[in-house]
Design an enzyme around this catalytic site. Structure first.
Site, short mmCIF file in Angstrom:
data_model
loop_
_atom_site.label_atom_id
_atom_site.label_comp_id
_atom_site.label_asym_id
_atom_site.label_seq_id
_atom_site.Cartn_x
_atom_site.Cartn_y
_atom_site.Cartn_z
N HIS A 83 47.00 9.34 -18.94
CA HIS A 83 46.96 10.63 -19.63
C HIS A 83 46.53 11.75 -18.71
O HIS A 83 46.92 12.90 -18.92
CB HIS A 83 46.07 10.54 -20.86
CG HIS A 83 46.71 9.79 -21.99
ND1 HIS A 83 46.53 10.13 -23.32
CD2 HIS A 83 47.55 8.73 -21.99
CE1 HIS A 83 47.23 9.31 -24.08
NE2 HIS A 83 47.84 8.44 -23.29
N HIS A 255 52.05 -0.32 -22.24
CA HIS A 255 51.85 -0.97 -23.53
C HIS A 255 51.76 -2.48 -23.41
O HIS A 255 51.75 -3.18 -24.43
CB HIS A 255 52.96 -0.54 -24.50
CG HIS A 255 52.92 0.91 -24.83
ND1 HIS A 255 53.90 1.55 -25.54
CD2 HIS A 255 51.99 1.86 -24.54
CE1 HIS A 255 53.58 2.84 -25.67
NE2 HIS A 255 52.43 3.04 -25.06
#
Length: 418
Positions: A83, A255
């Site tokens: 992020h 993920h």
């Protein structure tokens, strides 16, 4: 001096926050950085292998202020690095983790950065130990990269030398801010265009529930349609300069680890902009652990969320996925009629990879060949984490082939699949 005194007067661990909160999320929205010659000199003597050793020790040292999912902070630090880096946009080269500006407004209060104040706070003891030679930007990326390698991932190189910023001025045009509204206005959040780096101000790339669409009554709402989401995926990752292979590798690689948090619909509570002394305390029970609310979706992607593999792709292809609104009140996907995968979830933007011919071909390739996935992810992760910003003339890179892989034992209360 006055600023230092005010910081010192803030109670460490107040209200259950992590002790390093005030350094990873400075209350004054400003933090002094070393002069460039001082940083360059300190960087030359920084022992990156020693930092890596300390990071690995921290990964499994779960703290009461923010208990580690599955007994391992690795997934949290992968998210932190992703992020911090994912704000980069190739349109004008703005964003990226160089500068470490996730500590400041506006980035620290983005919805996509919910609860990353805890991750930054947990890293403070390491930042304090190594001082000027270890910039915040370098620490964020080294934490995430070391986590991937420690959990068995294929990353092969890390570079240090990101120059920290003293505030978030250089992120103002990323939004939300008056500067962004003047430079690149977006009337309906979720439909934002270039030069903004995301379809949605406050998210790293796109809405994971699906694209925002206008309803018959004129309002705008999420449409959890994977085929439409696939178009947003290509658009958003294209703004970061990623091709299709890099896009699929980053989605599946990111993920492979960890889980989403959406314990109840009540939400995460006030952001740092709204309450810098106790940001995102959570409104579900204790607000942490099994009560945590971050994205609003809930559940892990894989059965081994602290180990690298290509299960994400295999299960994406192998099972039938159906949408539902999870306990956090947001759209997500679950496996239909398969007990052994009953606890797993996917985002609409994950399922979207099945609804685009190019993406689907790559998903099949990665499902069939772990080496192919490894190579693509290594390339994409290095590109993601080194794009943008200012770098020291003493920039240095190290090979990561000597970092040991660790598969930590999960706590009993973390067991997912018997």
């Amino acid at each position: 001096m006055a600023r230092v005194v005010r910081w010192a007067l803030l109670p460490l661990g107040a209200l259950g926050t992590c002790p390093g909160l005030q350094f990873g999320t400075p209350p004054q929205n400003y933090a002094a950085v070393p002069e460039l010659p001082t940083y360059d000199s300190a960087l030359k003597t920084l022992d990156l292998k020693a930092v890596i050793t300390d990071l690995q020790a921290a990964f499994t040292n779960s703290q009461e202020c923010w208990p580690a999912d599955f007994g391992h902070y690795g997934p949290l630090f992968v998210r932190l690095a992703w992020h911090c880096s994912g704000s980069y946009r190739e349109t004008d080269g703005h964003g990226g983790c160089s500068g470490g500006r996730q500590r400041f407004e506006p980035e620290r209060s983005w919805a996509d950065n919910t609860n990353l104040d805890k991750a930054r706070g947990l890293l403070w003891p390491i930042k304090e130990k190594y001082g000027d030679g270890l910039s915040w930007g370098d620490l964020f990326i080294l934490a995430g990269t070391t986590a991937i390698k420690t959990m068995g991932g294929p990353v092969t190189e890390y570079c240090a030398g990101r120059i920290d910023s003293p505030d978030g001025t250089e992120s103002l045009d990323l939004g939300p801010s008056p500067e962004q509204e003047k430079y690149a206005p977006c009337a309906v959040n979720g439909t934002c265009k270039r030069p903004l780096g995301s379809t949605t101000v406050g998210l790293i790339y796109l809405n994971p529930e699906g694209p925002v669409a206008q309803q018959p009554d004129g309002s705008w709402a999420v449409d959890p349609d994977p085929a439409k989401s696939a178009k947003d995926v290509r658009d958003a990752f294209g703004r970061m300069g990623m091709n299709d292979s890099q896009t699929v590798a980053l989605i599946g690689g990111g993920h492979t680890f960890g889980k989403c948090h959406g314990a109840c619909p009540a939400g995460a509570g006030p952001s740092p902009k709204e309450d810098v002394t106790n940001p995102w305390p959570g409104k579900c029970g204790t607000g942490k652990g099994t009560d945590a609310f971050t994205s609003g979706m809930e559940g892990p992607w894989t059965t081994n969320p602290t180990s690298w593999d290509n299960e994400f792709f295999n299960f994406l292809l192998q099972f039938s996925w159906e949408k539902l609104q999870g306990p956090g009140g947001h759209w997500q996907w679950r496996v239909a009629g398969e007990p052994k995968a009953a606890g797993l979830m996917r985002l609409t933007s994950d399922v979207a990879l099945l609804h685009d011919d190019s993406y689907l071909s790559i998903v099949k390739d990665f499902a069939n060949s772990l080496p192919a996935f490894d190579a693509a992810f290594d390339e994409a992760w290095f590109k993601l984490t080194t794009s943008g910003g200012r770098w020291s003339s003493e920039k240095k890179c190290i090979a990561l082939d000597k970092i040991p892989v660790s598969n930590p034992r999960m706590r009993a209360d973390d067991a997912l699949f018997a």
